[in-house]
Design a protein around this motif. Structure first.
Motif, PDB file in Angstrom:
ATOM      1  N   GLY A   1       0.805  -1.210   0.000  1.00  0.00           N
ATOM      2  CA  GLY A   1       0.000   0.000   0.000  1.00  0.00           C
ATOM      3  C   GLY A   1       0.840   1.263   0.000  1.00  0.00           C
ATOM      4  N   GLN A   2       0.293   2.323  -0.601  1.00  0.00           N
ATOM      5  CA  GLN A   2       0.997   3.600  -0.657  1.00  0.00           C
ATOM      6  C   GLN A   2       0.863   4.376   0.649  1.00  0.00           C
ATOM      7  OE1 GLN A   2       2.836   4.338  -3.597  1.00  0.00           O
ATOM      8  NE2 GLN A   2       2.260   2.163  -3.712  1.00  0.00           N
ATOM      9  N   ARG A   3      -0.215   4.121   1.387  1.00  0.00           N
ATOM     10  CA  ARG A   3      -0.407   4.757   2.696  1.00  0.00           C
ATOM     11  C   ARG A   3      -0.888   3.687   3.683  1.00  0.00           C
ATOM     12  NH1 ARG A   3      -4.127   9.680   2.991  1.00  0.00           N
ATOM     13  NH2 ARG A   3      -5.520   8.485   1.629  1.00  0.00           N
ATOM     14  N   PRO A   4      -0.058   2.720   3.987  1.00  0.00           N
ATOM     15  CA  PRO A   4      -0.502   1.585   4.817  1.00  0.00           C
ATOM     16  C   PRO A   4      -0.937   2.045   6.204  1.00  0.00           C
ATOM     17  CG  PRO A   4       1.893   1.597   4.581  1.00  0.00           C
ATOM     18  CD  PRO A   4       1.375   2.623   3.619  1.00  0.00           C
ATOM     19  N   ASP A   5      -2.051   1.479   6.661  1.00  0.00           N
ATOM     20  CA  ASP A   5      -2.579   1.835   7.976  1.00  0.00           C
ATOM     21  C   ASP A   5      -2.689   0.614   8.885  1.00  0.00           C
ATOM     22  OD1 ASP A   5      -4.657   0.493   6.784  1.00  0.00           O
ATOM     23  OD2 ASP A   5      -6.178   2.013   7.168  1.00  0.00           O
TER      24      ASP A   5
ATOM     25  N   ARG B   1      -2.493   1.378  -7.466  1.00  0.00           N
ATOM     26  CA  ARG B   1      -1.696   1.871  -6.341  1.00  0.00           C
ATOM     27  C   ARG B   1      -2.587   2.191  -5.128  1.00  0.00           C
ATOM     28  NH1 ARG B   1       3.408   3.285  -7.748  1.00  0.00           N
ATOM     29  NH2 ARG B   1       3.564   4.899  -6.149  1.00  0.00           N
TER      30      ARG B   1
ATOM     31  N   ASP C   1      -4.108   2.479  -1.220  1.00  0.00           N
ATOM     32  CA  ASP C   1      -3.531   2.943   0.040  1.00  0.00           C
ATOM     33  C   ASP C   1      -3.050   1.774   0.900  1.00  0.00           C
ATOM     34  OD1 ASP C   1      -4.160   5.577  -0.639  1.00  0.00           O
ATOM     35  OD2 ASP C   1      -6.069   5.541   0.442  1.00  0.00           O
ATOM     36  N   ARG C   2      -3.893   0.747   1.008  1.00  0.00           N
ATOM     37  CA  ARG C   2      -3.626  -0.363   1.923  1.00  0.00           C
ATOM     38  C   ARG C   2      -2.922  -1.518   1.211  1.00  0.00           C
ATOM     39  NH1 ARG C   2      -9.200   1.017   3.724  1.00  0.00           N
ATOM     40  NH2 ARG C   2      -8.991   1.956   5.801  1.00  0.00           N
ATOM     41  N   ASP C   3      -2.285  -2.361   2.021  1.00  0.00           N
ATOM     42  CA  ASP C   3      -1.711  -3.592   1.488  1.00  0.00           C
ATOM     43  C   ASP C   3      -2.833  -4.521   1.018  1.00  0.00           C
ATOM     44  OD1 ASP C   3       0.788  -2.663   2.241  1.00  0.00           O
ATOM     45  OD2 ASP C   3       0.886  -3.892   4.067  1.00  0.00           O
TER      46      ASP C   3
ATOM     47  N   ASN D   1      -8.717   1.703  -0.239  1.00  0.00           N
ATOM     48  CA  ASN D   1      -8.403   3.119  -0.121  1.00  0.00           C
ATOM     49  C   ASN D   1      -9.089   3.742   1.088  1.00  0.00           C
ATOM     50  OD1 ASN D   1      -6.704   3.832  -2.513  1.00  0.00           O
ATOM     51  ND2 ASN D   1      -8.408   2.808  -3.546  1.00  0.00           N
ATOM     52  N   ILE D   2      -8.348   4.540   1.811  1.00  0.00           N
ATOM     53  CA  ILE D   2      -8.821   5.106   3.066  1.00  0.00           C
ATOM     54  C   ILE D   2      -9.973   6.075   2.845  1.00  0.00           C
ATOM     55  CG2 ILE D   2      -8.127   6.562   5.020  1.00  0.00           C
ATOM     56  CD1 ILE D   2      -5.292   5.321   4.709  1.00  0.00           C
TER      57      ILE D   2
END
Length: 501
Positions: free
Chosen positions: A277-281, A331, A333-335, A486-487
């Motif tokens: 993810g590009q923005r992993p949470d 692409r 956000d998350r894995d 995606n978040i």
């Protein structure tokens, strides 16, 4: 048998697949199915050369799609230890005490079949009990069954919600210390069918605690003779076993068993890929489907002996490959993890191995989407969502379906398949899992497949392969990944245990 693998990168040139700019197409799916269901892959049976080709093909395609290895040590392959057992010779003697004399109990020829956990298994002078449906807890069962041979009903259970499966009930007896577990098969015709099936080699995970020293099946008629000789009425046990207050019934007899079993252990593999993810949470999605099928299944001398498994489940793997390609380009956000499981046909074993040793904490999974047997119906049909009603995610699935113009089949009929697919392994432990496909909403075509080509040499790539619905389903899975990955569109996972009524 330990499998030897070719280097994934070296394999890429051997599996060209056409590239398309927009959406997933029938041509893309067919290109993968043509390869995976070809005779060269020999029916994709675990532990064979067909497995080597299959798992390398999947890893190669996911690498080309932009995924990285998601297995331990960032590799592609998760080892799954399997054991195959086939019943051999058996010597069984039931005994009862009659005053000072010990007498044999004759239950009739061909009424019981056994296999052992080891190549040679022996049980001497073991006490016998009838555990009914074995629905009590392990702690409640232990003092009644430990060190004994326990009979339990395979099926015919009372119609109550969430009744445990035979696998779960047998596991309770094993955990409670039963040396032997023998299923009672009710009905003459069912006995003949189950007895033939039990004599075939059976595969399970190669792990401690999964097998009793001796396991088997006994006919209802054979057990009835044993019970009557020990002073019990078979009808009384059948009637009382369905009640909430059933207690394990001791049988006034003992048994000596000597069982030979053909045992083969080998290593198979799950394939795991990952989109970082590009923005992993800390949360992730999991897509899955089983790569295995039945291998060379026809009788000697037949012109076609390979069960190619084009629909079941080369079609599901093709969906996963192309879904991975689209989502890697998006692409997220998350894995997002992709899992191709082994030995689904043997009892969801690859999925169970993953849950027992996951590469991501299971409570971090937002949702699991299983792709299985998708190539059956034309485009533009309703979709079945197997797994609805089991978690708090139903409104989110409804939302994506509305956005994509897909109508959900609300008949409830597809739910009968909930426990027969890999996603159920996650449902059992409270992880939201769905199998979403138009194939299971088309009852007529699904039944025609199950009554015809299913698990047969005729499940191959030919003019009857229908990919319109599979293409719709593949693109819907991409939409699911974009929504949950995606978040902005899906900010958080519901609180654990928040299940819809």
């Amino acid at each position: 048998m330990r499998l030897l693998f070719f280097a994934v990168i070296a394999s890429i040139a051997f599996f060209p697949v056409p590239a398309f700019a927009d959406g997933i197409t029938q041509e893309q799916l067919r290109a993968h199915i043509d390869i995976l269901a070809s005779d060269a892959f020999e029916g994709r049976k675990p532990g064979t050369a067909g497995e080597n080709k299959t798992v390398n093909y999947i890893a190669t395609q996911w690498l080309k799609a932009g995924l990285s290895g998601g297995a331990p040590d960032s590799g592609w392959y998760m080892k799954v230890g399997l054991v195959e057992r086939a019943p051999g010779a058996q010597d069984i003697t039931f005994l009862r005490q009659a005053g000072r004399r010990t007498r044999k109990i004759d239950i009739g020829d061909g009424q019981i079949v056994l296999r052992g956990s080891q190549a040679a298994s022996q049980i001497s002078s073991a006490e016998l009990v009838h555990a009914g449906y074995a629905t009590a807890s392990v702690d409640e069962l232990r003092p009644e069954v430990e060190g004994k041979v326990a009979f339990l009903f395979l099926s015919g259970q009372p119609l109550v919600p969430d009744f445990p499966s035979y696998r779960e009930r047998k596991a309770r007896l094993i955990a409670a210390g039963a040396n032997g577990v023998i299923a009672v098969i009710r009905g003459k015709n069912r006995w003949l069918r189950f007895e033939r099936r039990f004599r075939l080699p059976a595969t399970n995970l190669d792990r401690e605690g999964l097998h009793a020293q001796v396991e088997g099946m006994i006919s209802e008629a054979g057990l009835a003779r044993l019970l009557r000789k020990s002073g019990l009425k078979p009808a009384d046990i059948v009637e009382s076993a369905g009640g909430q207050n059933f207690v394990v019934q001791p049988i006034a007899a003992t048994v000596n068993m000597s069982v030979e079993t053909g045992v083969r252990t080998f290593i198979s593999h799950n394939v795991i890929g990952k989109i970082a993810g590009q923005r992993p949470d800390g949360q992730a999605l999991l897509y899955m489907g089983h790569w295995d099928h039945l291998g060379i299944c026809g009788d000697e001398g037949e012109s076609d002996r390979i069960c190619n498994g084009a629909v079941d489940n080369a079609s599901g793997i093709s969906l996963l490959i192309e879904t991975a390609r689209q989502l890697a380009d998006a692409r997220p956000d998350r894995d997002i993890y992709f899992l191709a499981t082994t030995a689904e046909e043997n009892g969801l074993l690859g999925a169970r191995a993953f849950v027992a040793d996951p590469v991501i904490a299971l409570d971090k999974l937002i949702a699991v989407f299983n792709a299985d047997t998708v190539a059956l119906t034309a485009e533009g049909r309703k979709i079945a969502v197997i797994g609805m009603g089991q978690s708090a995610l139903d409104p989110q699935i409804d939302l994506v379906a509305e956005q994509e113009g897909r109508e959900i089949d609300m008949s409830g009929k597809p739910d009968v398949y909930l426990a027969r697919q890999d996603g159920f392994v996650f449902t059992e432990i409270g992880v939201p899992a769905f199998m979403i496909t138009s194939a299971f909403a088309d009852e007529e075509r699904l039944n025609a497949f199950l009554d015809g080509r299913y698990h047969d040499v005729s499940d191959e790539v030919d003019g009857e392969l229908v990919l319109g619905g599979a293409t719709d389903d593949a693109n819907f899975h991409v939409s699911l990944g974009r929504h949950f990955g995606n978040i902005a569109t899906y900010p958080k996972k519901p609180t654990s245990g928040d299940v819809q009524n």
